[in-house]
Design a protein around this motif. Structure first.
Motif, PDB file in Angstrom:
ATOM      1  N   GLN A  16       0.836  -1.192   0.000  1.00 58.91           N
ATOM      2  CA  GLN A  16       0.000   0.000   0.000  1.00 58.91           C
ATOM      3  C   GLN A  16       0.879   1.253   0.000  1.00 58.91           C
ATOM      4  OE1 GLN A  16      -3.782  -0.351   0.237  1.00 58.91           O
ATOM      5  NE2 GLN A  16      -2.799  -2.130  -0.687  1.00 58.91           N
ATOM      6  N   ASP A  17       0.493   2.232  -0.814  1.00 63.26           N
ATOM      7  CA  ASP A  17       1.235   3.490  -0.849  1.00 63.26           C
ATOM      8  C   ASP A  17       0.912   4.322   0.384  1.00 63.26           C
ATOM      9  OD1 ASP A  17       2.406   2.850  -3.256  1.00 63.26           O
ATOM     10  OD2 ASP A  17       0.817   3.776  -4.439  1.00 63.26           O
ATOM     11  N   SER A  18       1.897   5.038   0.872  1.00 61.64           N
ATOM     12  CA  SER A  18       1.696   5.862   2.070  1.00 61.64           C
ATOM     13  C   SER A  18       1.041   7.196   1.726  1.00 61.64           C
ATOM     14  CB  SER A  18       3.040   6.097   2.771  1.00 61.64           C
ATOM     15  OG  SER A  18       3.969   6.703   1.875  1.00 61.64           O
ATOM     16  N   ASP A  19       1.388   7.760   0.578  1.00 59.41           N
ATOM     17  CA  ASP A  19       0.829   9.046   0.157  1.00 59.41           C
ATOM     18  C   ASP A  19      -0.315   8.776  -0.818  1.00 59.41           C
ATOM     19  OD1 ASP A  19       0.345  11.682  -0.320  1.00 59.41           O
ATOM     20  OD2 ASP A  19       2.122  12.021  -1.571  1.00 59.41           O
ATOM     21  N   LEU A  20      -1.521   8.669  -0.287  1.00 59.80           N
ATOM     22  CA  LEU A  20      -2.669   8.276  -1.101  1.00 59.80           C
ATOM     23  C   LEU A  20      -3.245   9.473  -1.846  1.00 59.80           C
ATOM     24  CD1 LEU A  20      -4.429   5.759   1.311  1.00 59.80           C
ATOM     25  CD2 LEU A  20      -2.763   5.321  -0.500  1.00 59.80           C
ATOM     26  N   LEU A  23      -6.257   1.268  -7.320  1.00 61.07           N
ATOM     27  CA  LEU A  23      -7.208   0.949  -6.254  1.00 61.07           C
ATOM     28  C   LEU A  23      -6.618  -0.071  -5.289  1.00 61.07           C
ATOM     29  CD1 LEU A  23     -10.542   0.730  -8.282  1.00 61.07           C
ATOM     30  CD2 LEU A  23     -10.060   2.351  -6.445  1.00 61.07           C
ATOM     31  N   ASN A  24      -5.934  -1.067  -5.827  1.00 62.41           N
ATOM     32  CA  ASN A  24      -5.320  -2.092  -4.980  1.00 62.41           C
ATOM     33  C   ASN A  24      -4.239  -1.517  -4.071  1.00 62.41           C
ATOM     34  OD1 ASN A  24      -6.825  -4.313  -5.735  1.00 62.41           O
ATOM     35  ND2 ASN A  24      -5.479  -4.861  -7.426  1.00 62.41           N
ATOM     36  N   ARG A  25      -3.635  -0.417  -4.495  1.00 60.37           N
ATOM     37  CA  ARG A  25      -2.582   0.205  -3.680  1.00 60.37           C
ATOM     38  C   ARG A  25      -3.136   1.257  -2.729  1.00 60.37           C
ATOM     39  NH1 ARG A  25       2.572  -1.079  -5.976  1.00 60.37           N
ATOM     40  NH2 ARG A  25       3.520   0.625  -4.802  1.00 60.37           N
ATOM     41  N   GLY A  26      -4.464   1.379  -2.678  1.00 59.98           N
ATOM     42  CA  GLY A  26      -5.095   2.234  -1.688  1.00 59.98           C
ATOM     43  C   GLY A  26      -5.559   3.585  -2.174  1.00 59.98           C
ATOM     44  N   VAL A  76     -18.805  22.046 -10.519  1.00 59.94           N
ATOM     45  CA  VAL A  76     -20.145  22.113  -9.924  1.00 59.94           C
ATOM     46  C   VAL A  76     -20.318  21.063  -8.835  1.00 59.94           C
ATOM     47  CG1 VAL A  76     -21.135  23.050 -12.037  1.00 59.94           C
ATOM     48  CG2 VAL A  76     -21.165  20.584 -11.667  1.00 59.94           C
ATOM     49  N   ASN A  77     -19.536  19.995  -8.895  1.00 58.66           N
ATOM     50  CA  ASN A  77     -19.656  18.931  -7.897  1.00 58.66           C
ATOM     51  C   ASN A  77     -18.720  19.153  -6.711  1.00 58.66           C
ATOM     52  OD1 ASN A  77     -21.052  16.361  -7.407  1.00 58.66           O
ATOM     53  ND2 ASN A  77     -18.999  15.458  -7.455  1.00 58.66           N
ATOM     54  N   GLY A  78     -17.832  20.144  -6.818  1.00 57.54           N
ATOM     55  CA  GLY A  78     -16.893  20.413  -5.736  1.00 57.54           C
ATOM     56  C   GLY A  78     -15.793  19.375  -5.619  1.00 57.54           C
ATOM     57  N   THR A  79     -15.470  18.703  -6.718  1.00 57.47           N
ATOM     58  CA  THR A  79     -14.434  17.664  -6.705  1.00 57.47           C
ATOM     59  C   THR A  79     -13.068  18.282  -6.962  1.00 57.47           C
ATOM     60  OG1 THR A  79     -16.001  16.003  -7.501  1.00 57.47           O
ATOM     61  CG2 THR A  79     -13.659  15.532  -7.794  1.00 57.47           C
ATOM     62  N   GLN A  80     -12.110  17.982  -6.088  1.00 59.60           N
ATOM     63  CA  GLN A  80     -10.744  18.498  -6.221  1.00 59.60           C
ATOM     64  C   GLN A  80      -9.769  17.320  -6.200  1.00 59.60           C
ATOM     65  OE1 GLN A  80      -9.513  21.622  -6.545  1.00 59.60           O
ATOM     66  NE2 GLN A  80     -11.241  22.953  -6.099  1.00 59.60           N
ATOM     67  N   PRO A  81      -9.624  16.608  -7.318  1.00 59.70           N
ATOM     68  CA  PRO A  81      -8.689  15.473  -7.321  1.00 59.70           C
ATOM     69  C   PRO A  81      -7.245  15.949  -7.238  1.00 59.70           C
ATOM     70  CG  PRO A  81      -9.489  15.892  -9.535  1.00 59.70           C
ATOM     71  CD  PRO A  81     -10.260  16.812  -8.625  1.00 59.70           C
ATOM     72  N   ASP A  82      -6.372  15.045  -6.835  1.00 58.99           N
ATOM     73  CA  ASP A  82      -4.945  15.368  -6.835  1.00 58.99           C
ATOM     74  C   ASP A  82      -4.373  15.309  -8.247  1.00 58.99           C
ATOM     75  OD1 ASP A  82      -4.256  15.436  -3.822  1.00 58.99           O
ATOM     76  OD2 ASP A  82      -5.370  13.556  -4.052  1.00 58.99           O
ATOM     77  N   ILE A  83      -4.817  14.310  -9.020  1.00 55.55           N
ATOM     78  CA  ILE A  83      -4.299  14.094 -10.372  1.00 55.55           C
ATOM     79  C   ILE A  83      -5.468  13.975 -11.344  1.00 55.55           C
ATOM     80  CG2 ILE A  83      -2.981  12.565 -11.889  1.00 55.55           C
ATOM     81  CD1 ILE A  83      -1.236  13.936  -9.858  1.00 55.55           C
ATOM     82  N   ILE A  84      -5.398  14.712 -12.441  1.00 50.86           N
ATOM     83  CA  ILE A  84      -6.285  14.489 -13.580  1.00 50.86           C
ATOM     84  C   ILE A  84      -5.422  13.861 -14.667  1.00 50.86           C
ATOM     85  CG2 ILE A  84      -7.814  15.503 -15.299  1.00 50.86           C
ATOM     86  CD1 ILE A  84      -8.339  17.794 -13.377  1.00 50.86           C
ATOM     87  N   HIS A  85      -5.723  12.621 -14.987  1.00 46.26           N
ATOM     88  CA  HIS A  85      -4.903  11.852 -15.929  1.00 46.26           C
ATOM     89  C   HIS A  85      -5.643  11.771 -17.263  1.00 46.26           C
ATOM     90  CE1 HIS A  85      -1.947   8.236 -16.332  1.00 46.26           C
ATOM     91  NE2 HIS A  85      -2.101   8.875 -17.485  1.00 46.26           N
ATOM     92  N   VAL A  86      -5.133  12.466 -18.271  1.00 45.71           N
ATOM     93  CA  VAL A  86      -5.771  12.490 -19.590  1.00 45.71           C
ATOM     94  C   VAL A  86      -5.005  11.569 -20.528  1.00 45.71           C
ATOM     95  CG1 VAL A  86      -6.649  14.815 -19.225  1.00 45.71           C
ATOM     96  CG2 VAL A  86      -4.456  14.510 -20.371  1.00 45.71           C
ATOM     97  N   HIS A  87      -5.703  11.101 -21.564  1.00 45.18           N
ATOM     98  CA  HIS A  87      -5.135  10.107 -22.469  1.00 45.18           C
ATOM     99  C   HIS A  87      -5.396  10.502 -23.923  1.00 45.18           C
ATOM    100  CE1 HIS A  87      -4.563   7.016 -19.237  1.00 45.18           C
ATOM    101  NE2 HIS A  87      -5.556   7.702 -18.686  1.00 45.18           N
TER     102      HIS A  87
END
Length: 412
Positions: A120-124, A155-158, A247-258
Protein backbone atom coordinates in the motif's frame (compact mmCIF):
# COMPACT_ATOMS: atom_id res chain seq x y z
CA UNK A 1 20.41 -40.50 -51.11
CA UNK A 2 23.15 -40.69 -53.72
CA UNK A 3 22.98 -37.42 -55.60
CA UNK A 4 25.77 -38.52 -57.95
CA UNK A 5 23.71 -41.32 -59.51
CA UNK A 6 22.68 -40.48 -63.03
CA UNK A 7 25.20 -37.67 -63.23
CA UNK A 8 27.76 -37.97 -66.01
CA UNK A 9 31.22 -36.76 -65.20
CA UNK A 10 34.00 -35.84 -67.56
CA UNK A 11 36.50 -38.63 -67.86
CA UNK A 12 39.04 -36.48 -66.09
CA UNK A 13 36.76 -36.28 -63.01
CA UNK A 14 35.84 -39.89 -62.39
CA UNK A 15 34.05 -40.46 -59.03
CA UNK A 16 36.56 -43.10 -58.02
CA UNK A 17 39.15 -40.39 -57.63
CA UNK A 18 41.35 -41.72 -60.43
CA UNK A 19 42.04 -39.30 -63.19
CA UNK A 20 41.74 -40.85 -66.60
CA UNK A 21 43.47 -38.00 -68.29
CA UNK A 22 47.09 -38.02 -69.21
CA UNK A 23 47.75 -35.30 -66.64
CA UNK A 24 49.64 -36.27 -63.54
CA UNK A 25 47.06 -36.28 -60.72
CA UNK A 26 49.10 -38.08 -58.16
CA UNK A 27 49.50 -34.97 -56.04
CA UNK A 28 47.06 -34.43 -53.20
CA UNK A 29 46.26 -31.01 -54.63
CA UNK A 30 44.99 -32.46 -57.90
CA UNK A 31 42.98 -35.17 -56.15
CA UNK A 32 41.48 -32.57 -53.84
CA UNK A 33 40.55 -30.47 -56.87
CA UNK A 34 38.81 -33.45 -58.43
CA UNK A 35 36.84 -34.07 -55.19
CA UNK A 36 35.81 -30.44 -54.89
CA UNK A 37 34.48 -30.45 -58.44
CA UNK A 38 32.50 -33.62 -57.77
CA UNK A 39 31.07 -32.18 -54.53
CA UNK A 40 30.05 -28.92 -56.17
CA UNK A 41 28.17 -30.77 -58.92
CA UNK A 42 26.50 -33.05 -56.37
CA UNK A 43 25.44 -30.04 -54.27
CA UNK A 44 24.04 -28.36 -57.37
CA UNK A 45 21.92 -31.41 -58.11
CA UNK A 46 20.85 -31.54 -54.47
CA UNK A 47 19.66 -27.93 -54.63
CA UNK A 48 17.77 -28.61 -57.85
CA UNK A 49 16.09 -31.62 -56.24
CA UNK A 50 15.16 -29.50 -53.17
CA UNK A 51 13.66 -26.74 -55.31
CA UNK A 52 11.66 -29.30 -57.26
CA UNK A 53 10.41 -30.87 -54.02
CA UNK A 54 9.31 -27.45 -52.72
CA UNK A 55 7.49 -26.85 -55.99
CA UNK A 56 5.72 -30.19 -55.66
CA UNK A 57 4.68 -29.47 -52.07
CA UNK A 58 3.41 -26.03 -52.95
CA UNK A 59 1.17 -27.42 -55.66
CA UNK A 60 0.12 -30.52 -53.78
CA UNK A 61 -3.46 -30.42 -52.50
CA UNK A 62 -3.87 -31.90 -49.06
CA UNK A 63 -7.07 -33.86 -48.63
CA UNK A 64 -8.63 -34.30 -45.24
CA UNK A 65 -9.64 -37.87 -44.51
CA UNK A 66 -13.02 -38.06 -42.72
CA UNK A 67 -12.71 -39.31 -39.18
CA UNK A 68 -14.69 -42.08 -37.61
CA UNK A 69 -17.11 -40.75 -35.00
CA UNK A 70 -15.89 -43.19 -32.37
CA UNK A 71 -12.31 -42.05 -32.88
CA UNK A 72 -13.32 -38.40 -32.48
CA UNK A 73 -15.21 -39.16 -29.26
CA UNK A 74 -12.22 -41.06 -27.94
CA UNK A 75 -9.97 -38.06 -28.63
CA UNK A 76 -12.44 -35.74 -26.91
CA UNK A 77 -12.56 -38.02 -23.87
CA UNK A 78 -8.77 -38.24 -23.75
CA UNK A 79 -8.48 -34.46 -24.03
CA UNK A 80 -11.07 -33.95 -21.30
CA UNK A 81 -9.22 -36.31 -18.97
CA UNK A 82 -6.04 -34.34 -19.65
CA UNK A 83 -7.70 -31.16 -18.46
CA UNK A 84 -8.79 -29.66 -21.79
CA UNK A 85 -12.41 -28.96 -20.92
CA UNK A 86 -14.20 -27.59 -23.98
CA UNK A 87 -17.83 -28.69 -23.61
CA UNK A 88 -20.27 -25.94 -24.48
CA UNK A 89 -17.62 -23.83 -26.17
CA UNK A 90 -19.11 -21.47 -28.74
CA UNK A 91 -16.64 -20.79 -31.52
CA UNK A 92 -17.07 -17.54 -33.48
CA UNK A 93 -18.32 -17.84 -37.03
CA UNK A 94 -18.67 -15.40 -39.95
CA UNK A 95 -22.35 -16.32 -39.95
CA UNK A 96 -22.95 -15.19 -36.36
CA UNK A 97 -25.73 -12.62 -36.07
CA UNK A 98 -23.65 -10.64 -33.56
CA UNK A 99 -19.90 -10.59 -34.33
CA UNK A 100 -17.64 -11.95 -31.62
CA UNK A 101 -15.97 -8.61 -30.92
CA UNK A 102 -19.35 -6.95 -30.32
CA UNK A 103 -20.54 -9.53 -27.83
CA UNK A 104 -20.84 -9.12 -24.08
CA UNK A 105 -17.59 -9.43 -22.19
CA UNK A 106 -17.31 -10.38 -18.54
CA UNK A 107 -16.73 -7.81 -15.83
CA UNK A 108 -13.87 -8.54 -13.46
CA UNK A 109 -14.87 -7.20 -10.07
CA UNK A 110 -12.26 -6.48 -7.44
CA UNK A 111 -12.61 -9.09 -4.74
CA UNK A 112 -12.35 -8.14 -1.08
CA UNK A 113 -8.91 -9.71 -0.84
CA UNK A 114 -7.64 -8.39 -4.20
CA UNK A 115 -5.21 -6.07 -2.45
CA UNK A 116 -3.89 -8.80 -0.16
CA UNK A 117 -0.13 -8.95 -0.50
CA UNK A 118 -0.03 -5.69 -2.50
CA UNK A 119 2.12 -2.99 -0.98
CA UNK A 120 0.00 0.00 0.00
CA UNK A 121 1.23 3.49 -0.85
CA UNK A 122 1.70 5.86 2.07
CA UNK A 123 0.83 9.05 0.16
CA UNK A 124 -2.67 8.28 -1.10
CA UNK A 125 -4.12 10.28 -3.98
CA UNK A 126 -7.43 10.90 -5.68
CA UNK A 127 -6.88 10.17 -9.39
CA UNK A 128 -9.42 10.96 -12.10
CA UNK A 129 -8.83 9.46 -15.54
CA UNK A 130 -10.42 11.36 -18.43
CA UNK A 131 -10.43 9.13 -21.48
CA UNK A 132 -12.27 8.15 -24.65
CA UNK A 133 -12.08 4.40 -23.90
CA UNK A 134 -12.43 1.99 -21.01
CA UNK A 135 -12.45 -1.80 -21.27
CA UNK A 136 -14.67 -3.66 -21.64
CA UNK A 137 -17.62 -1.27 -22.12
CA UNK A 138 -15.95 1.17 -24.55
CA UNK A 139 -12.91 -0.57 -25.99
CA UNK A 140 -11.48 -0.18 -29.48
CA UNK A 141 -7.74 -0.62 -28.91
CA UNK A 142 -5.22 -0.99 -26.13
CA UNK A 143 -6.13 2.37 -24.57
CA UNK A 144 -9.21 0.89 -22.90
CA UNK A 145 -7.22 -1.99 -21.40
CA UNK A 146 -4.57 0.35 -20.00
CA UNK A 147 -7.13 2.64 -18.36
CA UNK A 148 -9.01 -0.20 -16.66
CA UNK A 149 -5.86 -2.07 -15.64
CA UNK A 150 -4.16 1.05 -14.26
CA UNK A 151 -7.30 2.03 -12.38
CA UNK A 152 -7.54 -1.39 -10.75
CA UNK A 153 -3.84 -1.37 -9.85
CA UNK A 154 -4.11 2.04 -8.17
CA UNK A 155 -7.21 0.95 -6.25
CA UNK A 156 -5.32 -2.09 -4.98
CA UNK A 157 -2.58 0.20 -3.68
CA UNK A 158 -5.09 2.23 -1.69
CA UNK A 159 -5.72 5.23 -3.96
CA UNK A 160 -9.13 6.65 -4.83
CA UNK A 161 -9.82 6.31 -8.56
CA UNK A 162 -12.54 7.55 -10.91
CA UNK A 163 -12.70 7.11 -14.68
CA UNK A 164 -14.63 9.67 -16.73
CA UNK A 165 -15.74 8.64 -20.22
CA UNK A 166 -18.42 9.78 -22.66
CA UNK A 167 -21.71 7.94 -22.33
CA UNK A 168 -21.66 6.57 -25.87
CA UNK A 169 -25.04 5.48 -27.13
CA UNK A 170 -23.58 2.05 -27.98
CA UNK A 171 -22.33 1.29 -24.45
CA UNK A 172 -24.10 -1.82 -23.06
CA UNK A 173 -25.73 -0.41 -19.94
CA UNK A 174 -26.22 -3.83 -18.37
CA UNK A 175 -22.42 -4.18 -18.17
CA UNK A 176 -22.23 -1.24 -15.73
CA UNK A 177 -22.89 -2.17 -12.12
CA UNK A 178 -25.12 0.09 -10.01
CA UNK A 179 -25.61 2.61 -12.81
CA UNK A 180 -27.44 5.68 -11.50
CA UNK A 181 -27.95 9.33 -12.46
CA UNK A 182 -25.82 11.49 -10.22
CA UNK A 183 -26.22 15.09 -11.43
CA UNK A 184 -27.59 17.25 -14.22
CA UNK A 185 -25.58 20.33 -15.15
CA UNK A 186 -24.64 22.52 -18.14
CA UNK A 187 -21.48 22.86 -20.21
CA UNK A 188 -20.54 25.44 -22.83
CA UNK A 189 -20.57 25.00 -26.61
CA UNK A 190 -20.65 27.66 -29.34
CA UNK A 191 -22.46 30.37 -27.38
CA UNK A 192 -24.90 28.03 -25.64
CA UNK A 193 -25.00 26.07 -22.41
CA UNK A 194 -25.82 22.44 -23.19
CA UNK A 195 -27.50 20.24 -20.59
CA UNK A 196 -25.48 17.20 -19.51
CA UNK A 197 -26.22 14.22 -17.32
CA UNK A 198 -23.52 12.66 -15.14
CA UNK A 199 -24.03 8.99 -14.27
CA UNK A 200 -22.05 6.94 -11.78
CA UNK A 201 -21.45 3.20 -11.88
CA UNK A 202 -18.77 0.55 -11.59
CA UNK A 203 -16.96 -1.40 -14.30
CA UNK A 204 -14.59 -4.26 -13.46
CA UNK A 205 -14.34 -2.94 -9.92
CA UNK A 206 -13.42 0.60 -11.01
CA UNK A 207 -15.76 3.57 -10.30
CA UNK A 208 -16.81 5.21 -13.56
CA UNK A 209 -18.50 8.56 -14.31
CA UNK A 210 -20.27 8.76 -17.66
CA UNK A 211 -21.03 12.17 -19.22
CA UNK A 212 -24.06 12.28 -21.51
CA UNK A 213 -24.69 15.57 -23.37
CA UNK A 214 -28.22 16.34 -24.53
CA UNK A 215 -27.08 17.20 -28.07
CA UNK A 216 -26.10 14.77 -30.84
CA UNK A 217 -22.57 14.06 -29.59
CA UNK A 218 -21.61 10.40 -29.02
CA UNK A 219 -24.68 9.02 -30.78
CA UNK A 220 -24.33 6.00 -33.04
CA UNK A 221 -23.67 2.27 -33.10
CA UNK A 222 -19.89 2.52 -32.64
CA UNK A 223 -17.42 4.26 -30.34
CA UNK A 224 -15.83 6.13 -33.23
CA UNK A 225 -17.12 7.08 -36.65
CA UNK A 226 -20.49 8.56 -35.72
CA UNK A 227 -22.39 11.15 -37.73
CA UNK A 228 -21.22 13.94 -35.41
CA UNK A 229 -17.93 15.87 -35.59
CA UNK A 230 -15.61 13.85 -33.36
CA UNK A 231 -13.20 16.70 -32.68
CA UNK A 232 -16.04 18.97 -31.50
CA UNK A 233 -17.44 16.13 -29.40
CA UNK A 234 -14.17 15.51 -27.55
CA UNK A 235 -13.53 19.22 -27.07
CA UNK A 236 -16.98 19.39 -25.49
CA UNK A 237 -16.28 16.32 -23.35
CA UNK A 238 -12.94 17.73 -22.12
CA UNK A 239 -14.55 20.93 -20.87
CA UNK A 240 -17.65 19.10 -19.58
CA UNK A 241 -15.47 16.95 -17.30
CA UNK A 242 -13.87 20.03 -15.73
CA UNK A 243 -17.28 21.68 -15.46
CA UNK A 244 -18.56 18.62 -13.59
CA UNK A 245 -15.63 18.78 -11.15
CA UNK A 246 -16.39 22.45 -10.51
CA UNK A 247 -20.14 22.11 -9.92
CA UNK A 248 -19.66 18.93 -7.90
CA UNK A 249 -16.89 20.41 -5.74
CA UNK A 250 -14.43 17.66 -6.71
CA UNK A 251 -10.74 18.50 -6.22
CA UNK A 252 -8.69 15.47 -7.32
CA UNK A 253 -4.95 15.37 -6.83
CA UNK A 254 -4.30 14.09 -10.37
CA UNK A 255 -6.28 14.49 -13.58
CA UNK A 256 -4.90 11.85 -15.93
CA UNK A 257 -5.77 12.49 -19.59
CA UNK A 258 -5.13 10.11 -22.47
CA UNK A 259 -4.41 10.68 -26.17
CA UNK A 260 -5.48 13.58 -28.40
CA UNK A 261 -9.17 13.18 -27.53
CA UNK A 262 -8.59 14.79 -24.13
CA UNK A 263 -5.47 16.76 -25.08
CA UNK A 264 -7.38 20.07 -24.80
CA UNK A 265 -8.30 19.50 -21.14
CA UNK A 266 -4.94 20.87 -19.85
CA UNK A 267 -5.58 24.06 -21.87
CA UNK A 268 -9.06 24.46 -20.39
CA UNK A 269 -7.72 23.75 -16.93
CA UNK A 270 -4.76 26.14 -16.76
CA UNK A 271 -6.32 28.99 -18.74
CA UNK A 272 -9.84 28.80 -17.31
CA UNK A 273 -10.84 26.44 -14.49
CA UNK A 274 -7.68 26.85 -12.44
CA UNK A 275 -8.67 30.51 -12.01
CA UNK A 276 -12.29 29.63 -11.21
CA UNK A 277 -12.21 26.98 -8.50
CA UNK A 278 -9.98 23.99 -9.33
CA UNK A 279 -6.77 24.87 -7.52
CA UNK A 280 -5.51 21.47 -6.38
CA UNK A 281 -5.22 19.14 -9.41
CA UNK A 282 -2.11 18.54 -11.48
CA UNK A 283 -2.30 17.14 -15.01
CA UNK A 284 -0.69 13.96 -16.37
CA UNK A 285 -0.89 13.12 -20.08
CA UNK A 286 -0.30 9.60 -21.40
CA UNK A 287 0.51 9.25 -25.10
CA UNK A 288 -0.37 5.79 -26.39
CA UNK A 289 -0.08 6.48 -30.12
CA UNK A 290 1.88 9.41 -31.52
CA UNK A 291 0.37 9.01 -35.00
CA UNK A 292 -2.82 10.92 -34.13
CA UNK A 293 -2.29 14.63 -33.44
CA UNK A 294 -5.83 15.91 -32.95
CA UNK A 295 -5.63 18.48 -35.75
CA UNK A 296 -7.91 21.39 -34.90
CA UNK A 297 -8.83 24.71 -36.49
CA UNK A 298 -8.41 27.77 -34.31
CA UNK A 299 -12.09 28.67 -34.62
CA UNK A 300 -13.08 25.18 -33.46
CA UNK A 301 -11.28 25.68 -30.16
CA UNK A 302 -12.80 29.16 -29.86
CA UNK A 303 -16.31 27.66 -29.91
CA UNK A 304 -15.61 26.17 -26.48
CA UNK A 305 -14.61 29.36 -24.69
CA UNK A 306 -10.88 29.69 -25.42
CA UNK A 307 -9.27 32.06 -27.91
CA UNK A 308 -7.89 29.65 -30.49
CA UNK A 309 -5.53 32.22 -32.00
CA UNK A 310 -3.73 32.58 -28.66
CA UNK A 311 -2.40 29.02 -29.02
CA UNK A 312 -1.15 29.33 -32.61
CA UNK A 313 2.51 29.66 -31.63
CA UNK A 314 5.34 27.14 -31.77
CA UNK A 315 5.76 27.08 -28.00
CA UNK A 316 2.06 26.33 -27.42
CA UNK A 317 -0.22 24.28 -29.67
CA UNK A 318 0.38 25.13 -33.34
CA UNK A 319 0.55 22.02 -35.50
CA UNK A 320 4.16 22.00 -36.75
CA UNK A 321 3.04 20.38 -40.01
CA UNK A 322 1.03 23.50 -40.92
CA UNK A 323 3.59 26.19 -40.04
CA UNK A 324 3.66 28.70 -42.91
CA UNK A 325 0.35 27.47 -44.30
CA UNK A 326 -2.81 29.50 -44.46
CA UNK A 327 -4.44 28.88 -42.13
CA UNK A 328 -2.11 27.38 -39.54
CA UNK A 329 -3.85 24.76 -37.44
CA UNK A 330 -3.55 23.54 -33.88
CA UNK A 331 -2.65 20.11 -32.51
CA UNK A 332 -4.59 19.12 -29.40
CA UNK A 333 -1.97 16.50 -28.53
CA UNK A 334 0.81 19.09 -28.73
CA UNK A 335 -1.23 21.44 -26.55
CA UNK A 336 -1.56 18.64 -24.00
CA UNK A 337 2.21 18.09 -24.10
CA UNK A 338 2.94 21.75 -23.41
CA UNK A 339 0.28 22.33 -20.74
CA UNK A 340 0.54 19.07 -18.75
CA UNK A 341 2.65 18.82 -15.61
CA UNK A 342 3.94 15.39 -16.62
CA UNK A 343 3.94 13.36 -19.84
CA UNK A 344 4.10 9.58 -19.98
CA UNK A 345 4.34 7.17 -22.88
CA UNK A 346 3.99 3.41 -23.05
CA UNK A 347 7.65 2.32 -22.85
CA UNK A 348 11.20 3.68 -22.59
CA UNK A 349 11.83 2.45 -26.13
CA UNK A 350 8.85 4.36 -27.54
CA UNK A 351 10.05 7.43 -25.66
CA UNK A 352 13.36 7.29 -27.54
CA UNK A 353 11.56 6.80 -30.86
CA UNK A 354 9.27 9.78 -30.33
CA UNK A 355 12.16 12.03 -29.34
CA UNK A 356 14.03 11.20 -32.55
CA UNK A 357 11.27 11.17 -35.17
CA UNK A 358 7.83 12.52 -35.92
CA UNK A 359 6.26 15.96 -36.05
CA UNK A 360 5.97 16.17 -32.27
CA UNK A 361 9.62 15.36 -31.54
CA UNK A 362 10.48 19.07 -31.25
CA UNK A 363 7.74 19.71 -28.69
CA UNK A 364 8.77 16.62 -26.73
CA UNK A 365 12.44 17.66 -26.74
CA UNK A 366 11.51 21.10 -25.40
CA UNK A 367 9.58 19.36 -22.61
CA UNK A 368 12.05 16.52 -22.09
CA UNK A 369 12.41 17.18 -18.36
CA UNK A 370 8.79 16.13 -17.70
CA UNK A 371 8.62 13.28 -20.26
CA UNK A 372 8.94 9.66 -19.08
CA UNK A 373 8.59 6.22 -20.63
CA UNK A 374 6.95 3.59 -18.42
CA UNK A 375 6.46 0.09 -19.77
CA UNK A 376 2.80 -0.92 -19.94
CA UNK A 377 1.79 -3.77 -17.67
CA UNK A 378 -1.18 -6.12 -17.69
CA UNK A 379 -3.85 -6.98 -15.17
CA UNK A 380 -3.00 -10.58 -14.30
CA UNK A 381 -6.51 -11.22 -12.97
CA UNK A 382 -8.21 -10.10 -16.18
CA UNK A 383 -5.60 -11.60 -18.54
CA UNK A 384 -5.34 -14.98 -16.82
CA UNK A 385 -5.19 -17.98 -19.21
CA UNK A 386 -6.17 -20.30 -16.37
CA UNK A 387 -9.61 -18.65 -15.98
CA UNK A 388 -10.28 -16.90 -19.31
CA UNK A 389 -13.70 -18.08 -20.50
CA UNK A 390 -12.80 -17.35 -24.13
CA UNK A 391 -9.86 -19.76 -24.26
CA UNK A 392 -10.81 -23.23 -25.56
CA UNK A 393 -7.98 -24.79 -23.54
CA UNK A 394 -7.06 -23.12 -20.27
CA UNK A 395 -3.55 -23.41 -18.90
CA UNK A 396 -1.21 -22.00 -16.29
CA UNK A 397 2.46 -22.14 -15.40
CA UNK A 398 2.21 -25.68 -14.05
CA UNK A 399 0.16 -27.21 -16.84
CA UNK A 400 0.06 -26.43 -20.54
CA UNK A 401 -2.69 -28.24 -22.41
CA UNK A 402 -2.29 -29.38 -25.99
CA UNK A 403 -3.87 -26.21 -27.35
CA UNK A 404 -3.01 -27.08 -30.94
CA UNK A 405 -4.93 -30.34 -30.70
CA UNK A 406 -7.99 -28.62 -29.27
CA UNK A 407 -7.94 -25.97 -31.97
CA UNK A 408 -7.51 -28.60 -34.67
CA UNK A 409 -10.42 -30.66 -33.37
CA UNK A 410 -12.82 -27.71 -33.18
CA UNK A 411 -11.78 -25.71 -36.23
CA UNK A 412 -10.97 -28.33 -38.87
Amino acid sequence: MDFTSGLSFPSSLAPNGNCSSNNNCSSSFNHRSCYNNISSKANLLKKQSYVFSKYQLRNFKIRRVPRIEAQLKAEQLESSEAGCESDGLQWPSPNDEIPFWKGDFPSWDLSSDASAGVEQDSDLLHIVHVTAEMAPIAKVGGLGDVVTGLGRACLNRGHKVDVMIPFYECIPKHCINELALMKTYNSYHDGNWVACKAYRGEVSGVPVILIEPSNHFFKGKNIYGGSYNELDAYLFFSRACLEWMQVNGTQPDIIHVHEWQTGALPLFYWDMYHFLSLQKPRIVLTIHNMEHYGECRQEQLSKFGLDGSAYATEDKAVDDRTVGHNPERLSLLKGGIVYSNAIVTVSPTYLKETLCSGWLSGALMRNRDKYSGILNGIDTEMWNPATDIYLPAKFDGNYFCDVVEVLRRHLL
